[in-house]
Enzyme design. Structure first.
Site, PDB file in Angstrom:
ATOM      1  N   ILE A 459       1.027  -1.146   0.089  1.00  0.00           N
ATOM      2  CA  ILE A 459      -0.151   0.118  -0.158  1.00  0.00           C
ATOM      3  C   ILE A 459       0.886   1.306  -0.002  1.00  0.00           C
ATOM      4  O   ILE A 459       0.422   2.327  -0.727  1.00  0.00           O
ATOM      5  CB  ILE A 459      -0.820  -0.050   1.339  1.00  0.00           C
ATOM      6  CG1 ILE A 459      -1.841  -1.286   1.020  1.00  0.00           C
ATOM      7  CG2 ILE A 459      -1.851   1.339   1.285  1.00  0.00           C
ATOM      8  CD1 ILE A 459      -2.524  -1.423   2.313  1.00  0.00           C
ATOM      9  N   VAL A 594     -11.984   0.472   6.055  1.00  0.00           N
ATOM     10  CA  VAL A 594     -12.831  -0.369   5.703  1.00  0.00           C
ATOM     11  C   VAL A 594     -13.049  -0.109   4.285  1.00  0.00           C
ATOM     12  O   VAL A 594     -13.424   1.083   4.107  1.00  0.00           O
ATOM     13  CB  VAL A 594     -14.178  -0.069   6.569  1.00  0.00           C
ATOM     14  CG1 VAL A 594     -15.166  -1.262   6.250  1.00  0.00           C
ATOM     15  CG2 VAL A 594     -13.876  -0.354   8.395  1.00  0.00           C
ATOM     16  N   ALA A 596     -11.672  -0.315   1.670  1.00  0.00           N
ATOM     17  CA  ALA A 596     -10.456   0.238   0.766  1.00  0.00           C
ATOM     18  C   ALA A 596     -10.955   1.555   0.304  1.00  0.00           C
ATOM     19  O   ALA A 596     -11.190   2.508   1.179  1.00  0.00           O
ATOM     20  CB  ALA A 596     -10.120  -0.683  -0.508  1.00  0.00           C
ATOM     21  N   LYS A 667     -13.062  -4.665  10.960  1.00  0.00           N
ATOM     22  CA  LYS A 667     -13.985  -3.782  10.257  1.00  0.00           C
ATOM     23  C   LYS A 667     -15.170  -3.613  10.732  1.00  0.00           C
ATOM     24  O   LYS A 667     -15.960  -2.456  10.605  1.00  0.00           O
ATOM     25  CB  LYS A 667     -13.979  -4.311   8.607  1.00  0.00           C
ATOM     26  CG  LYS A 667     -12.506  -4.008   7.955  1.00  0.00           C
ATOM     27  CD  LYS A 667     -12.686  -4.733   6.707  1.00  0.00           C
ATOM     28  CE  LYS A 667     -11.306  -4.737   6.097  1.00  0.00           C
ATOM     29  NZ  LYS A 667     -11.256  -5.351   4.492  1.00  0.00           N
TER      30      LYS A 667
END
Length: 801
Positions: A459, A594, A596, A667
């Protein structure tokens, strides 16, 4: 625990409700043996000054003023204490007021000082009684019993004489909170010596240093030091950290939040100094750090309406410079430094700016010094200043300062030799609009924002690429300058306050990085100069870093997180983190935790804040598990699909972090909290797909033995296929508060069953979406979309700044 000292100003003790707030603060923030220093309640000292002035000119008015003051103090006592406890205090008050009424004018300076000290005595006596009423053992203590100082323009506490006397007081009142009078001391002759208006702050830090306290907190009607007076500049920012030399300069310029000598004892001791608001204790604070700043610009705009000039006409000749330097040295030794000064060598003139309170003292001092000068005192001036380490070297701030004042009635501008301030002395003019315009010019026209990236893996790498592409557009959009100043991983970090080219991080990281001891990078960000805001991006999955979010807040930094640990931690820690950022006006954004890049967090929060009520949440929250179960039809063993997803970078570095359900559980906790529900992680029933015997293995060993993942799932898949169903890994928060995460067999036509690989789906049931749930679906995994979510939060934060 170490002893602390709390100081409460007059505005914090103005009425009965204020006293009750102070009691609440002391219940929460103090302990037995803490010291408490108090000012006179409300405007008591001003009323005593007025009484003294009329005592010598109009006895009738003086009597009326004294009666009004007695009624005010009596009402405080009667409103706060039960009748049996109030009687003793009322008797003492009436006796003292009667004695004041019988004073024969004219009074000596020492007698006047004793009169003005009554306000602090009354405050200490009442607060101690009120603490005892609330089962907090306390005693009132007159500071004149131990503080020693001699009279002068700026009396200094003699610490060598005061220390042993204070030591006796502390020993005498062990296990009691000691409520001490501020503002005054006693000289060798036993007379009262006042430490100057606002001298209670000075006496508080002196007493704190003598008593070796760990921390002094000055409680007043503001939360600390702002970038400008918040009553004038609506969007003024609270400064959570202020370096000692900057605070000293601000105090020297007579900013009301700090007394000019308050900071001296702080610099000479090991105690911390905090400024907080007694009206809103949780609204944040300013911590005065005992370090010298190495900043590169202004942090604060300050102003004064009533400034006087002392004009000194020096004799002509070769001695002008020597005499001018001699005068300035004398003033410095006497602690009578001017707010600003102007040297006009060609006219043999020196101009010194002072507050009205100080000007007459300085004028008298200079006349008594028998200097060969002619002096004049001139009224009708005001002051506007920009304060911050290195402000005089900051071309942008210096230009902005002069630019804003080019049409103002400027008498002169003084740049401090310390490089800590630019000060303009103006002929009297309305200042508020000029403060607003200067604040906008210096702090909002082109803010500099520093970014630190924690995590340079999948990421992080994608975000670096995205940031390099978007930087120029981002800066144009918000009129700000964004610089990547640090990249941090678990073992090393690269820090460069001038900025790091995001497109070249991977090429040069190994050459530039240094060992990461876990603390230095964070301290460097907290002390970073030349930037208005600092943002930390956490794109790791590190629990260690997530449990340092409070430290990030304490350093006054913003935080954008893709790390789910803090958002799904126990409620106590989660709330501590939320509060830590909100109290200091900093932001913690975590939309990337949560879904993406999907706007799920924002949507749930917005529904709740708009008046809707979330009743249930369900969906497939993991892009990894979405992909796995979309592919899992029995033709390929489940463990081989896991290995393929891992190789393609669709899983966490350790795929067990996806397969054990903890990621989905986190999440669900985050979404539940965003929806306003109080939920703990341990209350969610989670089905792990990782057999217990595989959990403690190394990653390599786990992958070697991952065929064990097939056993249970193969049987469940066969059963589902016989019923013409499919398996999906589903998260549910039901209306009754029951929360589950695990594998479910769903009809093939079910909305949760028909997704593209890697897609997430979120179904929100609410008061407004009762019969037809609100559905958000789309890619829920992948480095690019998660990096995009981080960039989206940067955009959101920029709009908030």
């Amino acid at each position: 625990m170490e002893r602390q000292l709390h100081k409460f100003g007059g505005s914090s003790l103005a009425d009965a409700a204020c006293y009750q707030r102070v009691i609440s603060i002391l219940k929460t923030y103090s302990q037995a043996e803490d010291l408490i220093v108090v000012s006179a309640a409300g405007k008591t000292t001003n009323r005593l000054i007025a009484f003294l002035e009329h005592l010598e000119t109009d006895g009738r008015i003086a009597h009326e003023l004294l009666q009004s003051l007695r009624q005010y103090q009596s009402k405080l006592i009667e409103d706060l204490l039960p009748e049996d406890l109030a009687i003793t205090l009322l008797e003492k008050l009436h006796h003292e007021c009667s004695a004041l009424g019988e004073l024969p004018p004219p009074l000596s300076s020492s007698a006047r000082a004793a009169v003005l000290g009554h306000g602090e005595v009354w405050s200490a006596r009442l607060l101690a009684a009120l603490l005892n009423q609330h089962q907090l053992p306390a005693v009132a203590q007159d500071a004149r019993a131990f503080l020693r100082a001699e009279s002068g323009p700026q009396p200094e506490v003699d610490r060598s004489r005061s220390y042993p006397l204070l030591k006796e007081v502390l020993a005498q009142h062990a296990q009691h909170r000691i409520v001490i009078t501020g503002f005054m001391a006693q000289n060798t002759q036993g007379d009262t010596v006042l430490l100057g208006r606002n001298g209670s702050d000075y006496s508080a830090t002196v007493i704190g240093a003598l008593a070796n306290v760990s921390r002094v907190t000055i409680w007043s009607d503001v939360a600390g030091v702002y970038s400008a007076d918040p009553r004038i500049v609506e969007n003024a920012c609270l400064l959570p950290l202020l370096r000692l030399d900057e605070a000293n300069e601000l105090a020297r310029l007579a900013a009301p939040v700090l007394h000019s000598r308050t900071l001296q004892p702080v610099a000479q001791s090991a105690m911390d100094l905090y400024l907080r608001c007694s009206y809103q204790p949780e609204s944040g604070s300013t911590h005065i750090e005992r370090i010298l700043a190495s900043g590169r610009g202004a942090k604060i705009i300050t102003s004064l309406d009533d400034v006087l000039l002392i004009e000194l006409q020096l004799p002509s000749g070769q001695g002008f410079q020597r005499l001018q330097q001699d005068i300035q040295a004398r003033l410095q030794r006497a602690q009578l430094e001017p707010l600003a000064f102007d040297i006009q060598a060609d006219q043999h003139q020196l101009r010194l700016a002072y507050t009205r309170e100080m000007a007459s003292e300085v004028f008298t001092y200079l006349q008594d010094s028998a200097l060969a000068t002619e002096s004049r005192l001139k009224e009708g001036y005001s002051l506007l200043a920009a304060v911050g380490a290195g402000v005089t070297r900051n071309a942008q701030h210096s230009f902005g300062f002069y630019q804003q004042l080019k049409n103002a009635p400027v008498e002169f501008i003084s740049a401090a030799e310390s490089e800590l301030s630019l000060v303009a002395i103006l002929r009297s003019t309305p200042l508020n609009q000029r403060v607003i315009e200067l604040h906008t010019q210096l702090f909002q026209a082109q803010k500099r924002v520093a970014i630190a990236l924690c995590g340079k893996g999948n990421i992080g790498s994608s975000w670096l690429t995205l940031f390099a592409e978007q930087k120029i557009e981002l800066e144009k959009r918000y009129g700000m300058n964004f610089e990547l100043v640090a990249v941090i991983d678990s073992q090393t970090y690269w820090f460069n306050e001038q900025g790091i080219d995001a497109s070249k991080v991977h090429d040069y990281y190994q050459d530039e990085a240094q060992p990461n001891d876990g603390q230095t990078w964070l301290t460097q960000l907290g002390h970073l100069s030349g930037y208005d805001e600092v943002i930390v991006l956490d794109v790791t999955a590190s629990e260690e870093l997530a449990y340092r979010y409070l430290e990030i807040a304490q350093q006054g930094l913003h935080l954008i997180s893709a790390n789910k640990v803090a958002g799904s931690a126990n409620s106590e820690y989660y709330q501590q983190v939320k509060d830590a950022f909100s109290k200091i006006g900093r932001h913690w954004l975590y939309n990337a935790t949560v879904g993406a890049g999907l706007p799920i967090n924002h949507t749930v929060r917005d529904l709740r804040e708009s008046g809707d009520e979330i009743t249930a949440l369900s969906g497939i929250f993991s892009g990894t598990l979405s992909w796995l179960f979309q592919q899992y039809d029995g033709s390929v063993p489940f463990h081989e699909l896991v290995d393929l997803a891992w190789q393609q970078g669709l899983t966490e570095p350790d795929p067990r972090h996806d397969l054990d359900g903890s990621d989905v559980m986190r999440k669900l906790v985050i979404l539940a909290r965003e929806s306003g529900l109080d939920i703990e992680p341990q209350h969610i029933k989670v089905e792990s797909l990782v057999p217990e015997n595989l959990q403690p293995l190394s990653l390599d060993d786990f992958l070697d033995q991952s065929q064990q993942l097939n056993q249970n799932l193969a049987e469940r898949l066969a059963r589902a296929q016989r019923e013409e169903k499919v398996l999906r890994y589903v998260a549910r928060l039901e209306k009754n508060g029951k929360a589950t995460v695990g594998v479910e067999a769903l009809e093939r036509e079910h909305p949760l069953a028909n997704l593209l690989p890697c897609d997430n789906i979120f179904a929100i049931e609410s008061k407004w979406y009762r019969d037809n749930p609100l559905v958000i679906r789309g890619p829920g995994a992948g480095r690019e979309v998660t990096a995009g979510a981080i960039q989206s939060d940067i955009n959101l934060l920029a709009s908030l700044l």
